[in-house]
Design an enzyme around this catalytic site. Structure first.
Site, PDB file in Angstrom:
ATOM      1  N   GLU A 221      10.444   2.246   9.665  1.00  0.00           N
ATOM      2  CA  GLU A 221      11.388   3.190   9.986  1.00  0.00           C
ATOM      3  C   GLU A 221      10.494   3.672   9.687  1.00  0.00           C
ATOM      4  O   GLU A 221       9.383   4.327   9.615  1.00  0.00           O
ATOM      5  CB  GLU A 221      11.832   2.653   8.096  1.00  0.00           C
ATOM      6  CG  GLU A 221      12.841   1.696   7.722  1.00  0.00           C
ATOM      7  CD  GLU A 221      14.374   1.939   8.425  1.00  0.00           C
ATOM      8  OE1 GLU A 221      14.875   2.712   8.622  1.00  0.00           O
ATOM      9  OE2 GLU A 221      14.557   0.486   8.049  1.00  0.00           O
TER      10      GLU A 221
ATOM     11  N   LYS B 224       0.424  -1.040   0.141  1.00  0.00           N
ATOM     12  CA  LYS B 224       0.027   0.083   0.432  1.00  0.00           C
ATOM     13  C   LYS B 224       1.043   1.193  -0.195  1.00  0.00           C
ATOM     14  O   LYS B 224       1.405   1.769   1.101  1.00  0.00           O
ATOM     15  CB  LYS B 224      -0.529   0.268   1.184  1.00  0.00           C
ATOM     16  CG  LYS B 224      -2.002   0.740   1.358  1.00  0.00           C
ATOM     17  CD  LYS B 224      -2.099   1.707   2.765  1.00  0.00           C
ATOM     18  CE  LYS B 224      -1.550   2.901   2.856  1.00  0.00           C
ATOM     19  NZ  LYS B 224      -1.467   4.377   2.349  1.00  0.00           N
TER      20      LYS B 224
ATOM     21  N   CYS C 205      12.552  11.900   6.608  1.00  0.00           N
ATOM     22  CA  CYS C 205      13.134  11.839   7.688  1.00  0.00           C
ATOM     23  C   CYS C 205      14.435  11.966   8.430  1.00  0.00           C
ATOM     24  O   CYS C 205      15.027  12.118   9.564  1.00  0.00           O
ATOM     25  CB  CYS C 205      12.409   9.838   8.161  1.00  0.00           C
ATOM     26  SG  CYS C 205      13.885   8.844   6.680  1.00  0.00           S
TER      27      CYS C 205
ATOM     28  N   GLU D  44       9.446  16.815  14.575  1.00  0.00           N
ATOM     29  CA  GLU D  44       9.873  16.647  12.712  1.00  0.00           C
ATOM     30  C   GLU D  44       9.545  17.662  12.239  1.00  0.00           C
ATOM     31  O   GLU D  44       8.108  18.556  12.076  1.00  0.00           O
ATOM     32  CB  GLU D  44       9.350  15.508  12.018  1.00  0.00           C
ATOM     33  CG  GLU D  44       9.991  13.825  12.355  1.00  0.00           C
ATOM     34  CD  GLU D  44       9.687  13.668  11.108  1.00  0.00           C
ATOM     35  OE1 GLU D  44       8.347  13.391  11.188  1.00  0.00           O
ATOM     36  OE2 GLU D  44      10.840  12.705  10.662  1.00  0.00           O
TER      37      GLU D  44
END
Ligand code: NAD
Length: 496
Positions: A268, A192, A302, A399
């Site tokens: 991850e 997906k 990331c 983030e």
């Protein structure tokens, strides 16, 4: 700053290439509409135009996909490794042959400048070449027990059907980094991709079929309701492994689901990378590193430098020079020549970046370049440097996922290590110093899976990508990347 004044539309060339991509659900080797018949829009973030519609999958499609993956698993596991290797190698060649087309698809759905998209296509393809080479070297081990009484034959088997889920920020590479080793190991797949950027993944699925991947080995379902597709996979009892790249928040939910069927899990997840510059660093090199680590993918990575710590003696100069570098970058539609900074992926992302900057400023930060969204169609934010950032500003703990560089001065090595490790995350870190002892000492002390020493880029197919703490479980790429998709089995035989 140079800002494009033309408000371009999606080019006919991009539309023509996108029109050739399959946009259904891929189940058991056949592209069809989703069971509901619904479709969702894919938007060009540089122009806000609809560039395609994609079949919106749901539970029924999910069930059919995982059933197909389960059905062909045994047969696929028995394919000769050389066959799997050659499929991956052909797919590598096809991806590279179509590098320009794939790059344009990626830029049009995600926003990154074409030069970066070309780079990602090559990086993504490399995982196919890398794992085509690993497929034929899975091997095993033969040993004797310590008491000398038994021989132990260790073999490796594919873990079984895998659920693969990827984010929007590296739409091709995040997929190949999982699909490559899964195919090499002999696992079947339900995949997906992110609904903001499905086209790169769908084009990749077309290529894998063309490269000879048998029906049912790769099944792809895109959806706007992630859990309506993923939960049936996680609860099916057929899937034996989940490999997820995305936010820590979603990763935690998936780990909870994985626990119910004791599935192998690779995660991850998010990062909050510190970028540390000591006063003995080569400043030009550190600036190059900061531009790369901050601006790659518009900061939507990331591994992006999230907190820039600069030793007090050079902090003012570093901030000033970094602002000069960032504000000189050419911002605009990534499909146009010479553009260095594209739009953010969606309006929500733009609002989030603005909110983080506003919060930092309200807590005392100074904006020395940029600091606002661009007044034009598309989700553009100007490259920004912030100084005097308070440790309590949200931008230091969340983030950023945007082109904003917050700079914080520090005094001692001990202090900066403490600051750098003061986060639940542990993905990438960067250290700039000319003192080799210090580089290794600080590298040892940092709680992170990947450390760039005098380098602003850490990702490479040859390196074991991954993080510690809330940044994840397991590693992708490198020789060990295939192990994430293999189970060990041994047979013990007494010595006669
Ligand atoms: P996200 O977690 O929102 O989404 C990632 C994927 O999970 C998407 O495909 C999404 O549709 C799906 N998803 C969302 N909710 C789900 C649910 N309840 N069940 C199952 N699937 C679900 O993340 P994002 O916004 O797409 O990507 C950005 C995040 O990804 C950042 O946190 C970034 O740090 C992280 N990331 C990590 C790496 C890495 O290698 N560590 C690489 C790239 C991005």
């Amino acid at each position: 700053m140079t800002t494009e004044t033309t408000h371009s539309a999606t080019s006919q060339q991009a539309r023509d290439i996108i029109a050739k991509v399959s946009t259904g659900v891929l189940i058991d080797g056949t592209w069809t509409e989703s069971a509901s018949g619904a479709r969702f829009n894919v938007i060009n973030p540089a122009t806000e135009e609809v560039i395609a519609t994609v079949a919106d999958g749901g539970p029924e499609d999910a069930q059919r996909a995982i059933a197909a993956a389960g059905r062909v698993q045994k047969e696929w596991a028995q394919t000769p490794p050389r066959t799997r290797s050659e499929i991956l190698r052909r797919a590598y060649d096809l991806v590279m042959e179509r590098q320009e087309e794939l790059a344009l698809v990626m830029t049009t759905e995600m926003g990154k400048p074409l030069a970066e998209a070309r780079g990602e296509v090559a990086y993504a393809a490399e995982f196919f070449r890398w794992f085509s080479e690993e497929a034929v070297r899975i091997g095993g081990d033969v040993t004797t027990t310590g008491d000398g009484k038994n021989r132990i034959f260790v073999s490796k088997e594919p873990v079984g059907p895998c659920v693969l889920i990827t984010p929007w920020n590296f739409p091709l590479a995040m997929g190949t980094r999982k699909i490559g080793p899964a195919i090499a190991a002999g696992c079947t797949i339900v995949f997906k991709p992110a609904n903001l950027t499905p086209l790169s993944s769908l084009a990749l699925a077309d290529i894998l079929l063309e490269a000879g991947l048998p029906a049912g080995v790769l099944n792809v379902v895109c959806t706007t309701k992630a859990s309506s597709v993923v939960t049936p996979w996680m609860t099916s009892g057929i899937a034996r492994k989940i490999s997820f790249t995305g936010s820590t928040e979603v990763g935690v939910k998936l780990l909870e689901q994985a626990a119910q069927h004791v599935m192998r899990s690779s995660m991850e997840l998010g990062g909050n990378a510190p970028f540390i510059v000591f006063d003995d660093a080569d400043i030009d090199r550190a600036l190059d590193g900061a531009v790369a680590a901050k601006m790659r993918n518009m900061g939507e990575a990331c591994t992006a430098a999230n907190r820039i710590y600069v030793q007090r003696g050079i902090a003012e100069e570093f901030g000033r020079r970094l602002a000069a570098r960032l504000t000189a970058l050419k911002v605009g539609d990534g499909a146009e020549p010479g553009i260095e900074v594209g739009p953010l992926v969606e309006e929500k992302a733009l609002a989030k970046v603005q909110e983080l900057v506003n919060d930092a400023v309200s807590k005392g930060a100074t904006v020395i370049g940029g600091g606002s969204a661009l007044d034009r169609p598309g989700y553009f934010y100007s490259p920004t440097v912030l100084t005097n950032v308070s440790p309590t500003a949200d931008i230091m703990s969340q983030e950023i996922f945007g082109p904003v560089a917050p700079i914080v001065p520090f005094t001692t090595e001990e202090e900066v290590i403490k600051l750098a490790n003061d986060t639940p995350y542990g993905l990438a870190s960067y250290v700039f110093t000319q003192d080799i002892d210090r580089a290794f000492r600080v590298g040892d002390a940092l709680e992170a899976g990947m450390i760039g020493l005098n380098s602003g880029i850490v990702s490479n197919p040859a390196a074991p990508f991954g993080g510690v703490k809330a940044s994840g479980l397991g590693r992708e790429g490198a020789r060990i990347g295939i192990d994430e998709f293999l189970e060990y089995k041994f047979m013990a035989l007494p010595r006669g």
